[in-house]
Every structure is written in C-alpha cells, then in structure tokens.
Motif scaffolding. Structure first.
Motif, mmCIF file in Angstrom:
data_model
loop_
_atom_site.group_PDB
_atom_site.id
_atom_site.type_symbol
_atom_site.label_atom_id
_atom_site.label_comp_id
_atom_site.label_asym_id
_atom_site.label_seq_id
_atom_site.Cartn_x
_atom_site.Cartn_y
_atom_site.Cartn_z
ATOM 1 N N THR A 165 14.176 -11.930 21.469
ATOM 2 C CA THR A 165 13.255 -12.838 22.383
ATOM 3 C C THR A 165 13.755 -12.653 23.881
ATOM 4 O OG1 THR A 165 13.412 -15.014 22.129
ATOM 5 C CG2 THR A 165 11.725 -13.898 20.949
ATOM 6 N N LEU A 166 15.283 -12.775 23.872
ATOM 7 C CA LEU A 166 16.138 -12.667 25.156
ATOM 8 C C LEU A 166 15.372 -11.254 26.093
ATOM 9 C CD1 LEU A 166 19.607 -13.445 24.193
ATOM 10 C CD2 LEU A 166 18.031 -14.815 25.490
ATOM 11 N N ALA A 167 14.845 -10.379 25.253
ATOM 12 C CA ALA A 167 14.149 -9.153 26.136
ATOM 13 C C ALA A 167 13.151 -9.703 26.894
ATOM 14 C CB ALA A 167 13.977 -8.217 25.242
ATOM 15 N N GLN A 168 12.467 -10.745 27.019
ATOM 16 C CA GLN A 168 11.517 -11.373 27.705
ATOM 17 C C GLN A 168 12.182 -11.982 29.046
ATOM 18 O OE1 GLN A 168 8.159 -10.356 27.061
ATOM 19 N NE2 GLN A 168 9.616 -9.171 25.790
ATOM 20 N N ILE A 169 13.221 -12.416 29.086
ATOM 21 C CA ILE A 169 13.530 -13.043 30.154
ATOM 22 C C ILE A 169 14.775 -12.371 30.842
ATOM 23 C CG2 ILE A 169 15.280 -14.612 29.214
ATOM 24 C CD1 ILE A 169 12.954 -15.561 32.108
ATOM 25 N N ILE A 170 15.479 -11.690 30.333
ATOM 26 C CA ILE A 170 16.621 -11.129 30.845
ATOM 27 C C ILE A 170 15.960 -9.773 31.283
ATOM 28 C CG2 ILE A 170 18.799 -9.751 30.621
ATOM 29 C CD1 ILE A 170 19.579 -11.938 28.340
ATOM 30 N N PRO A 171 16.360 -9.311 32.593
ATOM 31 C CA PRO A 171 15.921 -8.087 33.248
ATOM 32 C C PRO A 171 16.534 -6.852 32.529
ATOM 33 C CG PRO A 171 16.583 -9.437 35.056
ATOM 34 C CD PRO A 171 17.133 -10.055 33.560
ATOM 35 N N PRO A 172 15.781 -5.660 32.375
ATOM 36 C CA PRO A 172 14.324 -5.548 32.777
ATOM 37 C C PRO A 172 13.346 -5.878 31.930
ATOM 38 C CG PRO A 172 15.436 -3.367 31.717
ATOM 39 C CD PRO A 172 16.467 -4.514 31.561
ATOM 40 N N SER A 173 12.799 -6.864 32.140
ATOM 41 C CA SER A 173 11.839 -7.337 30.960
ATOM 42 C C SER A 173 10.377 -6.967 31.450
ATOM 43 C CB SER A 173 11.919 -8.968 31.098
ATOM 44 O OG SER A 173 10.905 -9.693 30.715
ATOM 45 N N LEU A 174 9.854 -6.729 30.427
ATOM 46 C CA LEU A 174 8.180 -6.381 30.733
ATOM 47 C C LEU A 174 7.427 -7.311 31.149
ATOM 48 C CD1 LEU A 174 7.434 -3.801 27.727
ATOM 49 C CD2 LEU A 174 8.520 -3.419 29.752
ATOM 50 N N VAL A 175 7.700 -8.603 30.899
ATOM 51 C CA VAL A 175 7.000 -9.744 31.106
ATOM 52 C C VAL A 175 7.137 -9.951 32.609
ATOM 53 C CG1 VAL A 175 8.483 -11.547 30.491
ATOM 54 C CG2 VAL A 175 6.082 -12.115 30.530
ATOM 55 N N LEU A 176 8.395 -10.118 33.141
ATOM 56 C CA LEU A 176 8.797 -10.140 34.623
ATOM 57 C C LEU A 176 7.864 -9.202 35.402
ATOM 58 C CD1 LEU A 176 12.707 -11.308 34.267
ATOM 59 C CD2 LEU A 176 10.701 -12.622 34.623
ATOM 60 N N ILE A 177 7.990 -8.012 34.871
ATOM 61 C CA ILE A 177 7.162 -6.975 35.862
ATOM 62 C C ILE A 177 5.820 -7.529 35.986
ATOM 63 C CG2 ILE A 177 6.406 -4.768 35.974
ATOM 64 C CD1 ILE A 177 8.712 -3.901 34.497
ATOM 65 N N VAL A 178 5.062 -7.718 34.902
ATOM 66 C CA VAL A 178 3.676 -8.357 34.899
ATOM 67 C C VAL A 178 3.563 -9.545 35.604
ATOM 68 C CG1 VAL A 178 1.605 -9.118 33.502
ATOM 69 C CG2 VAL A 178 3.129 -7.267 32.824
ATOM 70 N N MET A 179 4.635 -10.424 35.565
ATOM 71 C CA MET A 179 4.596 -11.829 36.517
ATOM 72 C C MET A 179 4.602 -11.562 37.783
ATOM 73 S SD MET A 179 4.216 -14.474 34.307
ATOM 74 C CE MET A 179 5.059 -15.912 35.066
ATOM 75 N N ALA A 180 5.745 -10.728 38.269
ATOM 76 C CA ALA A 180 5.698 -10.450 39.631
ATOM 77 C C ALA A 180 4.247 -9.782 40.138
ATOM 78 C CB ALA A 180 6.874 -9.333 39.618
ATOM 79 N N ASP A 181 3.908 -8.841 39.336
ATOM 80 C CA ASP A 181 2.729 -8.051 39.896
ATOM 81 C C ASP A 181 1.388 -9.220 39.951
ATOM 82 O OD1 ASP A 181 0.736 -5.682 40.279
ATOM 83 O OD2 ASP A 181 -0.313 -6.748 38.589
ATOM 84 N N GLN A 182 1.224 -10.134 38.999
ATOM 85 C CA GLN A 182 0.292 -11.430 39.021
ATOM 86 C C GLN A 182 0.480 -12.313 40.103
ATOM 87 O OE1 GLN A 182 -2.721 -10.940 37.084
ATOM 88 N NE2 GLN A 182 -1.792 -9.128 37.123
ATOM 89 N N LEU A 183 1.720 -12.663 40.402
ATOM 90 C CA LEU A 183 2.072 -13.523 41.478
ATOM 91 C C LEU A 183 2.128 -12.937 43.058
ATOM 92 C CD1 LEU A 183 4.532 -15.310 39.510
ATOM 93 C CD2 LEU A 183 2.440 -16.374 39.934
ATOM 94 N N LEU A 507 8.645 -20.424 39.993
ATOM 95 C CA LEU A 507 7.472 -20.726 39.090
ATOM 96 C C LEU A 507 7.586 -19.598 38.086
ATOM 97 C CD1 LEU A 507 4.957 -22.619 38.170
ATOM 98 C CD2 LEU A 507 3.591 -20.923 39.666
ATOM 99 N N GLY A 508 7.457 -18.336 38.478
ATOM 100 C CA GLY A 508 7.353 -17.161 37.464
ATOM 101 C C GLY A 508 8.673 -17.380 36.513
ATOM 102 N N VAL A 509 9.817 -17.357 36.945
ATOM 103 C CA VAL A 509 10.852 -17.388 35.902
ATOM 104 C C VAL A 509 10.894 -18.584 34.998
ATOM 105 C CG1 VAL A 509 13.367 -17.611 35.857
ATOM 106 C CG2 VAL A 509 12.440 -16.193 37.629
#
Length: 629
Positions: A165-183, A507-509
C-alpha cells in the motif's frame, strides 16, 4: 412538508447516495443515477425554494459539456501511463529480482526478509504506483520464503500487505494524481509534499519489525547460512564492499550537488540519488571490464575524463561536464579497486556489491526519469508518466536482450499490461463521469454550501475540522476504496478547508495517508484480498525442504494488518503535528518580489520616451450591454 423537503434536498440527496452504495450498486452508476433522479426532483420543487435551488431544465444541456471536459482532462491521462509502467515492470520480473537480491543482502539479520519486503515495497511504489502489482508480486515471491524459514504468519502477511500500500502515498501514486485534480492543486506539488511522509511511513514499518524482533525473536528469524547464495569465493558476504561503494557514491553526489544550486527538498533528494546510483553503476561496470588487469587504462581514463570535466565546465557546458565528472569518479574508483585487488588480493567491488548495483540502478534511474523531471518542472505529470511508460519498456527489452530470456519482455506482456490498464482507466473514468453528474445536481441545490456550513461550524476551528474529517475518512474507508473517497468526499471537503485557511496540499497528503487504510481495513481491504488470492489456502509441501507447510488463514491476514493500520493512523497524526514534512514543497516554488511587480505596473502607466502607451480603460469606460460599439 414539501417546502421542508425542498429546503433540505442536499442532505436528503447525500443520504440517498449512501443508501444506494450500501445496497451494493456500482459507485459510478449510483452517483449518476442519484444525480439525474434528484435533478428531476429539484426542478419540480424549485418554486418552493427558489433561494436554495438554482436548477432548471435547460441546465441539463450542460451535462455533455461536463462529461467531455472530464475526458479532456490531461492530468487524469497520467493514470493509464503510470499504471502501464508499473504493470510492465512487474511482469518483466523486476520485483522478483529486487526481492531476491535485497533478501540476500539482509538475509542473516533477524527480520531481514521483512526489511527486504518493506524496502522493495517502497522501491516498487516509486516505480509502479499500483497496489495490486506490488502486493501480488511480493506475496508470490516473499511469502513462501518467509513461511519456509519460520516467520510468524501474521507478521509476514501484514508486512507484505502494508508494504504494497506504500504505492498510494509514495509518488508517482495514482491517488495523489486524483487528489490534486479534485483539490485544484498541482500534481507536482502534491508529489513533492508526499515524498518525505512516504519515506517516514516506510521507516515506521521497519521500526515496528525491529520492535517485534526484540520482543519475539522467533517471529522473524534470520536466514540460515546455507540459504545464502551470493557469497565471495573466500566465503565472505561482501557486504562491507557494498558499504564502501555506497559511501563513495554518496560523497561524489554531495560534491556534485553543490554546483546545482539546489540545497534541500525532494528535488535535491531525487537528483542526489540519481547522481549517486549512476556513479555506483559506472564504478561497478568499469571495475568489471577493467579491474586489476588494466590499471594503466583505468588511470588514463580517469585522467582523460577529469581533464574533459575541467575544460567542459570552463566552456559553459555544465550538463556534459557533469557526465564527465561522474565517469571520471567511476573510473577513479575502478582504478583504486583494481590496485587494491592486485596488491592485496582483496576485491573492493564484491559480488554482492555488483549484484545490488546492477539490480537496483535501473528502477532508481526510472524514478529520476519520472519524478526528477516533474519536481524540476521539466515535464508535467502526464509527460513524466509517458516517459516512465517508455522507460519501462526499454528496461524490459534490455533485460530480455542481456539475459536472452523472452519471458522478460514479449508481445504477451504488452497485451496483458494494456488490457489491465484499459480496465483500470475505464473504472476511474466511469467514476469521474458519475461524480460530474452528481455534482451538477448537488451544487445546483446548494449542497456545497450545506457541507461548508456543516464543516466550518464544527467546534474547535481547524483542529475540530481535521479531527472530524480524518475520523470520517477512516470510517468510510471500511466500505469505500480510495477512488470513491477521492471523487465523492474530497471535493466536498476542499471549500470548507480553504475557507478555514488550511493548505490543500497538506490536507491532501494527510487524507492520502488516511485513505491508504482503505486497502488494509478488515474485512474489505483490497490489499488483503490481493494477498488472500496468492497466499496458500491449503497445506502444501515446500518445494525446497519438502516439509509440510500449513496454510495461511484469512484471520491471520486480518490480524497481521491491524498493527499497520495503527501505524498509518500514527502517520496521519505526525503529519498533523509536524506540517513542515509536507509544507517544504513551498520552498521550491518560484518567488516574486511584490515591490518589483508594482514598479513594473507603474512603468506601464507612465509615458515612455518615443512611444506612449494608451491608458487602460476603467470599468466605467467600457461600453454598456446593448450600447453601440
């Protein structure tokens, strides 16, 4: 009664969406259906609440434009690129090579295999960004070995699931792309802010394993001596030679980075790591081809590249000069290593040092290709993902060529990776489209105002807001995955957070780490399902020892995940308590001088010599609507 419903349509709509999802309907279709249903209801009820409902039938014509606007979002295009990159690397056997090599490196250390899984999990996270690929790869490769040598099943399962699950917080994470887009924030800033927390979280996992080895040594034993296959002819491990090579490469990287002007931050770390691994690679390669047999040639190469470095730096070619500097440093190390081996008989570059270097350098260089270009502003996340996808195919093709192994890269691997990427991308886009339909209606009935008033009215200000939303995300993660949380909940939280003065990257992180628990929550965590699919379900005979091995039960997987869920929540608290670990992203942002900007504006108003600029019209000077031009 009708007026009450009209004025409270937003909470009713949100509650209906929750009911739809609890009934088991697919999230994308539940969002879209809920949005269309309440659009019709809101239009009919608009006469009863004209101040709260701003929807009308012509507004429905805006829906196709919103859908096409989503499809044209270039930021979301990074999702298929990073997914494809990760799948190609996973299927080409990179994960297997890494786990086997790092397992040999940590083998004799108590808990060494667990440390290897965490280290490789972080490295795979930085190169793949796909949880399923990481968990399944490590489950297939590491779990049988850990069971073979007596690891506690709960610890083994928890380490593998959590590291994936570290793939969700260490770049290039897909969830961080979505979070940045939504924020509405930069993906590059989100990546830079999440880089340090991701590494700290990996360190907390390793710290937990260390504590377990102290409290219960039998839960994580070291490998026996006979299980170690990478040894020197003299019987030594060759680990100290690897330490010398790492120290030398780090020293060269530190000296080289002084000339770049970058002093700190994630971009400094990425560039320094890239420089160090290239120095290590050049040193190992030149030592293999030159070594003790060609000391004179090593000396000539060192002198030639050192001279070229000086000349190129003086002629104003820093990039080429940097390459010459790195090659000269590698040739110097090969020269020293060859001399030590000739006169003492002791190799300064051991088999372990060579193996670790040749296995780890390709993924680390790929990390620089992707993250380095994004952090430095050379490429957008979408362009970085495209380069990563191409780089993954090049690495896989080189492995096939060097090892003459068709299983490393083939048309079948490309087909499987493309099909899986298409499925995941379609899944994400359907949720985005459903969220657009839902938000069209929700904003039209002032739902965002209702949520903002609800959240900003919480007691405790910023602290009360952060406590509430983190608890909310944690509880929703039991039922929703990170895509659903990011597309449904995060857009509702952002306006209230912005109004309270909370930095949205921070907040996103924080929410990204919290959403990471959605993969680990019993009984619906996807990482647990991925591990369950590859863990032995029945007793089996170990292929190496022939000993009967008991299966791994679902209860053991669930119990093993709980300590790591607690660690993830501790990480959320650390991010809240120490914002600097995320806010350092601002140090690399371009700064402006307000006084200089004002002077430039004043110069526009003043008449210039020769050519005078006409005065800018004020608002009162503009033609009124309907007036002639």
């Amino acid at each position: 009664m009708i007026e009450f419903i009209a004025h409270n349509l937003a909470p009713i709509m949100f509650a209906t969406l929750v009911v739809f999802m609890l009934l088991g309907y697919p999230v994308a279709f539940a969002l879209a259906a809920n949005g269309l249903l309440f659009f019709f209801i809101a239009v009919e009820l608009s006469p009863y609440a004209p101040d709260a409902i701003t929807l009308s039938w012509p507004l429905l014509q805006a829906l196709p434009e919103r859908v096409f606007g989503t499809m044209a979002n270039e930021v979301l295009l990074a999702i298929p690129f990073f997914t494809f990159m990760g799948l190609v690397l996973e299927r080409s056997g990179m994960a297997e090579d890494l786990l086997e090599t790092i397992g040999q490196l940590f083998g004799t250390v108590r808990g060494g295999l667990a440390y290897a899984v965490i280290f490789v999990g972080a490295l795979l996270a930085a190169t793949t960004g796909v949880v399923a690929a990481s968990v399944i790869s490590m489950g297939l490769i590491s779990l049988p070995i850990m069971l073979r040598y007596g690891y506690d099943r709960r610890l083994a399962a928890g380490v593998i699931a959590a590291s994936g699950t570290l793939a969700q917080i260490i770049p290039p994470s897909l969830v961080l792309i979505v979070m940045a887009d939504q924020l509405g924030r930069s993906v590059g800033d989100m990546y830079e802010g999440a880089f340090l927390p991701g590494l700290i979280l990996s360190g907390l996992y390793a710290l937990f394993v260390f504590v377990v080895t102290i409290v219960s040594p039998k839960s994580a034993p070291g490998l026996p001596r006979e299980a170690l296959t990478c040894c020197e002819p003299s019987g030594g491990r060759g680990v100290w030679q690897l330490g010398v090579l790492v120290a030398y490469s780090a020293a060269v990287a530190t000296v080289v980075m002084r000339d770049t002007g970058i002093k700190a931050g994630a971009d400094y770390a990425i560039l320094a790591i890239c420089t160090a691994v290239v120095v290590a690679l050049v040193s190992a390669l030149l030592n293999r081809f030159l070594g003790a047999r060609r000391l004179v040639l090593s000396a000539v190469l060192t002198a030639a590249f050192a001279g070229a470095y000086v000349l190129l730096r003086e002629s104003g070619h820093p990039t080429v000069g940097l390459m010459a500097d790195i090659i000269a440093a590698g040739a110097l190390y090969a020269f020293i290593a060859g001399g030590v081996e000739r006169f003492t008989g002791m190799p300064l570059v051991s088999r372990m040092a060579e193996r670790v270097t040749f296995v780890m350098v390709p993924p680390l260089l790929l990390i620089f290709l992707v993250l380095g270009t994004i952090f430095l502003g050379v490429a957008t996340p979408t362009e970085g993902g495209a380069m990563g996808a191409v780089g993954a195919m090049v690495l896989a093709a080189l492995k096939r060529r060097l090892e003459k192994n068709p299983a490393r890269f083939s048309l079948s691997i490309l087909t499987q990776a493309t099909q899986t990427t298409a499925k995941l991308s379609a899944f994400a886009i359907f949720i985005v489209v459903g969220a657009r339909v839902f938000s069209l209606t929700f904003y039209g009935i002032n739902g965002h105002v209702w949520v903002e008033h609800l959240l900003t009215g919480l007691p405790g200000g910023q602290i009360g807001f952060l406590l509430f939303i983190n608890l909310l995300i944690f509880l929703l993660a039991f039922f929703l995955d990170f895509f659903e949380l990011a597309f449904i909940v995060v857009p509702l939280l952002a306006p209230a957070a912005d109004k309270l003065g909370i930095d949205l990257i921070w907040l996103g992180v924080m929410l990204g780490v919290n959403m990471q628990t959605s993969f680990m929550h019993p009984p619906f965590g996807f990482a647990l399902f991925y591990l369950r699919s590859v863990a032995p379900k029945t007793a089996y005979l170990d292929r190496l020892t022939g000993k009967r091995m008991e299966p791994v039960t679902s209860a053991q997987i669930y119990w093993g995940a709980i300590p790591f869920v607690v660690i993830q929540m501790v990480m959320v608290a650390l991010i809240a308590a120490f914002p600097g670990m995320v806010m350092h992203y601002k140090s690399s942002a371009p700064t402006s001088d307000p006084a200089a900007a004002q002077r430039q504006l004043d110069s526009l108003d003043a008449p210039a010599s020769g050519l005078g600029l006409p005065a800018m019209p004020g608002l009162d000077d503009l033609p009124k609507p309907g007036a002639g031009l």
